[in-house]
Design a protein around this motif. Sequence first.
Motif, PDB file in Angstrom:
ATOM      1  N   GLY A   1       0.818  -1.210   0.000  1.00  0.00           N
ATOM      2  CA  GLY A   1       0.000   0.000   0.000  1.00  0.00           C
ATOM      3  C   GLY A   1       0.848   1.254   0.000  1.00  0.00           C
ATOM      4  N   LEU A   2       1.807   1.302   0.928  1.00  0.00           N
ATOM      5  CA  LEU A   2       2.628   2.506   1.028  1.00  0.00           C
ATOM      6  C   LEU A   2       3.445   2.709  -0.255  1.00  0.00           C
ATOM      7  CD1 LEU A   2       3.673   4.833   2.813  1.00  0.00           C
ATOM      8  CD2 LEU A   2       5.563   3.329   3.424  1.00  0.00           C
ATOM      9  N   TYR A   3       4.087   1.650  -0.724  1.00  0.00           N
ATOM     10  CA  TYR A   3       4.929   1.800  -1.908  1.00  0.00           C
ATOM     11  C   TYR A   3       4.115   1.995  -3.188  1.00  0.00           C
ATOM     12  CZ  TYR A   3       9.318   1.059   0.563  1.00  0.00           C
ATOM     13  OH  TYR A   3      10.411   1.217   1.375  1.00  0.00           O
ATOM     14  N   SER A   4       2.833   1.658  -3.126  1.00  0.00           N
ATOM     15  CA  SER A   4       1.976   1.904  -4.286  1.00  0.00           C
ATOM     16  C   SER A   4       1.770   3.395  -4.530  1.00  0.00           C
ATOM     17  CB  SER A   4       0.610   1.259  -4.096  1.00  0.00           C
ATOM     18  OG  SER A   4       0.724  -0.126  -4.206  1.00  0.00           O
ATOM     19  N   LEU A   5       2.094   4.214  -3.537  1.00  0.00           N
ATOM     20  CA  LEU A   5       1.976   5.652  -3.744  1.00  0.00           C
ATOM     21  C   LEU A   5       2.897   6.092  -4.878  1.00  0.00           C
ATOM     22  CD1 LEU A   5       1.885   6.896  -0.026  1.00  0.00           C
ATOM     23  CD2 LEU A   5      -0.026   6.432  -1.558  1.00  0.00           C
ATOM     24  N   THR A   6       3.908   5.264  -5.189  1.00  0.00           N
ATOM     25  CA  THR A   6       4.832   5.624  -6.268  1.00  0.00           C
ATOM     26  C   THR A   6       4.366   5.113  -7.625  1.00  0.00           C
ATOM     27  OG1 THR A   6       6.077   3.563  -6.121  1.00  0.00           O
ATOM     28  CG2 THR A   6       6.799   5.357  -4.714  1.00  0.00           C
TER      29      THR A   6
ATOM     30  N   LEU B   1       5.731  17.128  11.021  1.00  0.00           N
ATOM     31  CA  LEU B   1       6.862  17.181  10.100  1.00  0.00           C
ATOM     32  C   LEU B   1       7.513  15.798   9.964  1.00  0.00           C
ATOM     33  CD1 LEU B   1       7.697  19.617   8.573  1.00  0.00           C
ATOM     34  CD2 LEU B   1       9.459  20.076  10.257  1.00  0.00           C
ATOM     35  N   PHE B   2       7.624  15.108  11.087  1.00  0.00           N
ATOM     36  CA  PHE B   2       8.179  13.747  11.102  1.00  0.00           C
ATOM     37  C   PHE B   2       7.358  12.849  10.179  1.00  0.00           C
ATOM     38  CE2 PHE B   2       7.882   9.461  12.982  1.00  0.00           C
ATOM     39  CZ  PHE B   2       9.217   9.090  13.024  1.00  0.00           C
ATOM     40  N   VAL B   3       6.047  12.895  10.339  1.00  0.00           N
ATOM     41  CA  VAL B   3       5.167  12.054   9.526  1.00  0.00           C
ATOM     42  C   VAL B   3       5.288  12.428   8.053  1.00  0.00           C
ATOM     43  CG1 VAL B   3       2.750  11.580   8.982  1.00  0.00           C
ATOM     44  CG2 VAL B   3       3.526  11.546  11.367  1.00  0.00           C
ATOM     45  N   ASP B   4       5.153  13.710   7.769  1.00  0.00           N
ATOM     46  CA  ASP B   4       5.144  14.121   6.363  1.00  0.00           C
ATOM     47  C   ASP B   4       6.461  13.811   5.668  1.00  0.00           C
ATOM     48  OD1 ASP B   4       2.673  14.975   7.043  1.00  0.00           O
ATOM     49  OD2 ASP B   4       2.889  17.003   6.247  1.00  0.00           O
ATOM     50  N   LEU B   5       7.561  14.173   6.325  1.00  0.00           N
ATOM     51  CA  LEU B   5       8.857  13.990   5.672  1.00  0.00           C
ATOM     52  C   LEU B   5       9.200  12.508   5.493  1.00  0.00           C
ATOM     53  CD1 LEU B   5      10.961  16.846   7.283  1.00  0.00           C
ATOM     54  CD2 LEU B   5      10.172  16.684   4.917  1.00  0.00           C
ATOM     55  N   ALA B   6       8.612  11.649   6.332  1.00  0.00           N
ATOM     56  CA  ALA B   6       8.895  10.212   6.193  1.00  0.00           C
ATOM     57  C   ALA B   6       8.484   9.689   4.816  1.00  0.00           C
ATOM     58  CB  ALA B   6       8.180   9.424   7.288  1.00  0.00           C
ATOM     59  N   TYR B   7       7.507  10.329   4.193  1.00  0.00           N
ATOM     60  CA  TYR B   7       7.094   9.867   2.857  1.00  0.00           C
ATOM     61  C   TYR B   7       8.185  10.088   1.821  1.00  0.00           C
ATOM     62  CZ  TYR B   7       2.474   9.038   4.691  1.00  0.00           C
ATOM     63  OH  TYR B   7       1.433   8.538   5.427  1.00  0.00           O
ATOM     64  N   SER B   8       9.123  10.979   2.131  1.00  0.00           N
ATOM     65  CA  SER B   8      10.223  11.184   1.179  1.00  0.00           C
ATOM     66  C   SER B   8      11.182   9.996   1.200  1.00  0.00           C
ATOM     67  CB  SER B   8      10.976  12.473   1.504  1.00  0.00           C
ATOM     68  OG  SER B   8      11.696  12.320   2.706  1.00  0.00           O
ATOM     69  N   LEU B   9      11.034   9.106   2.179  1.00  0.00           N
ATOM     70  CA  LEU B   9      11.911   7.932   2.234  1.00  0.00           C
ATOM     71  C   LEU B   9      11.434   6.823   1.298  1.00  0.00           C
ATOM     72  CD1 LEU B   9      12.304   7.700   6.110  1.00  0.00           C
ATOM     73  CD2 LEU B   9      13.721   8.942   4.486  1.00  0.00           C
ATOM     74  N   VAL B  10      10.221   6.984   0.787  1.00  0.00           N
ATOM     75  CA  VAL B  10       9.648   5.891  -0.010  1.00  0.00           C
ATOM     76  C   VAL B  10      10.423   5.610  -1.304  1.00  0.00           C
ATOM     77  CG1 VAL B  10       7.598   5.151  -1.281  1.00  0.00           C
ATOM     78  CG2 VAL B  10       7.372   6.021   1.044  1.00  0.00           C
ATOM     79  N   PRO B  11      10.759   6.624  -2.111  1.00  0.00           N
ATOM     80  CA  PRO B  11      11.494   6.290  -3.346  1.00  0.00           C
ATOM     81  C   PRO B  11      12.823   5.584  -3.078  1.00  0.00           C
ATOM     82  CG  PRO B  11      10.620   8.513  -3.476  1.00  0.00           C
ATOM     83  CD  PRO B  11      10.379   8.054  -2.062  1.00  0.00           C
ATOM     84  N   LEU B  12      13.609   6.104  -2.126  1.00  0.00           N
ATOM     85  CA  LEU B  12      14.892   5.454  -1.833  1.00  0.00           C
ATOM     86  C   LEU B  12      14.667   4.069  -1.230  1.00  0.00           C
ATOM     87  CD1 LEU B  12      17.958   5.627  -1.841  1.00  0.00           C
ATOM     88  CD2 LEU B  12      17.856   6.657   0.429  1.00  0.00           C
ATOM     89  N   GLY B  13      13.612   3.948  -0.411  1.00  0.00           N
ATOM     90  CA  GLY B  13      13.299   2.634   0.152  1.00  0.00           C
ATOM     91  C   GLY B  13      12.978   1.634  -0.942  1.00  0.00           C
TER      92      GLY B  13
END
Lengths: 156, 472
Positions: free
Chosen positions: B191-196, B354-366
């Motif tokens: 689900g989370l990675y499907s955002l990409t 900010l912690f929650v929002d910025l964590a989504y920037s980890l998805v592409p590298l993840g």
Amino acid sequence: MTRARLWLLLPFGALALVVLLVPLPFAPAPVTRELTVVARQFAFEPPVLRVNRGDRVRLTLEASDVVHGLHVDEYGVDARVEPGIARRVEFVADRAGKFRYRCSVSCGPLHPFMTGELVVSPNLPFVRAVGLTLVVLAATLVSLRRLPPGGAPGTT
Amino acid sequence: MSTQTPLQREPHDRVGAARIELTRSRWLRATLRSRAFQPALMLVMLFFFVAAVLAGLVGTPAGNHNFAIVFVWIVWWALLIVVMVPFFGRMWCTICPIPGPGEWLQRRGVVRRTPGRLRSLGWRWPHRLRNIWLQNAGFLALALFSAIVLTRPDVTAWLLLGMVLLGVVLSVFYDNRVFCRYVCPVGGFIGLYSLTSTIELRVKDTRVCMDHATKDCVIGTPQSYGCPWMVFPGNLGRDAYCGLCTECLKACPKDNIALNLRPFGADLLVAKGRRLDEAYKALIMLSCALLYSAVLLGPWGWIKDWANMATFAGWTTYAAGFLAIAVLGVPGVFWLIALAARTAAGVAVPIRRLFVDLAYSLVPLGLTGWIAFTAGFVLVNGTYAVSVLSDPFGWGWDLFGTRSVPWRPILTEVVTVTQVALLLVGLAYSVVVAYRIARQQTASEAQAWRGTLPVSGFLCAVTLTFLWLYLG
Ligand code: SF4
Ligand SMILES: [Cu+2]
């Protein structure tokens, strides 16, 4: 991509090329290295072999429990070793970088993950990759900094 | 859950931009609307699933010669992370056989729309569990046993059976795909990675839905079930919880549902719906990609012994260390990064936000990190798939004459180059996403840019750690 951004990224492209291609000096003269690798379920001891480019590597391969194998990626080395019977493997480390060696004889559950590392100095692929990472990071940040209002690369 | 700050702005200008509607194709629309579409695919997958379970239970215990291990953890995993998630989002959930038995039991049918309501006790899923925390916990629990699960055919078989059984049990008590949405340990990260992903299911015009009194997609029609994922397509803004089951396409009398092609990563910028459980998932996935790379692909025998439960004390140490890094260490560091970002940007946004929002920037590298990890063992062990195809149980069959294809790592010379390329793309993409997320919280571009710097430092450190593990 706008023309302005292209100009902006050009120096980074040049930098990336430099990082990738610049020859780096490396002095040590090749020697012959006698090394012993002991295979056991599910690892090699020592886990990492470090040699210099050009070295002649004489490996003594032993198995301490069951039959194992040794396959060195990109070196075409492939040997099988039984407990109690040491094997000799010899090759010239003519390519720099990190190469994994793997067990090539099924030896139990974790067999597919039974690996070791041959690091041939100078490990230029690693050094260049690190350099490239910094160039890419800098290029990305600089291009974001100069972003015209409302626009952003990457998602469009 | 989602406390919206006034500073948050939806990127309205982008949502809806640059989309190509795939369902314009008459052929595709007809296929997706056919009641047979999903069950047919699920049944095909069920065949392989049953084969994997059988092989796991009665086949050879040598994992690399057993269909269960080779097809689940090499072939399925590689297809999932390299092809399905980045390009097709939750499409695996369309064809996944695991919830099938439970769903079919509840519906009292497989293909046809059986009349009436779903047959369950109709309990209500607890409010506290309407998130992906259970999935986070489940993924971590599995991760602790990964060296066992990934290498023992019987353990894999019992795990698969257990998941089906849990799905069936839950379907007795609760309507719909509660298992997929709140429990399945794989579903959470898909689900989370499907955002990409490059496809999305969306309504064409939200106003049509607002004006549509009966909301057929929610309650169902004589031809379709109400959304099994308990989603209302009319306000679907991101892909995380749409299982692409295609029921709404069959339901909507206004032909208002579309399957779109879209740019990578579009949903990462959707502010509405960001939550702590998902942020944690992003952090857990990133940590696990690094940890797996070290534990499974690294050269250190002692860690493998620990992970492989050679001794109980060793495994306990390993589990404690693993959890300390994935649950406390990395999230803790990222909390400090969010703090630094707030200071650098000079904004007064709550730190948790900010912690929650910025964590989504980890998805592409993840995601690219996971693909790089996968590249590290799939090409090496891919030849097993060829031989296992002919001899799935390891009993000496030779169905297609490929049984004796020897193990041979293929294309090892391109693996590291591929890994570096993937990680660099992921890094650049993550930095851009971090900037754009920061921009949603700041008044000026300069502030957002300064806020991006600490996150970039973190992303760079992660990238360098991957590089060190793979090349150093
Ligand atoms: S049935 Fe169609 S129009 Fe009605 S609410 Fe659902 S998607 Fe919207
Ligand atoms: Cu071995």
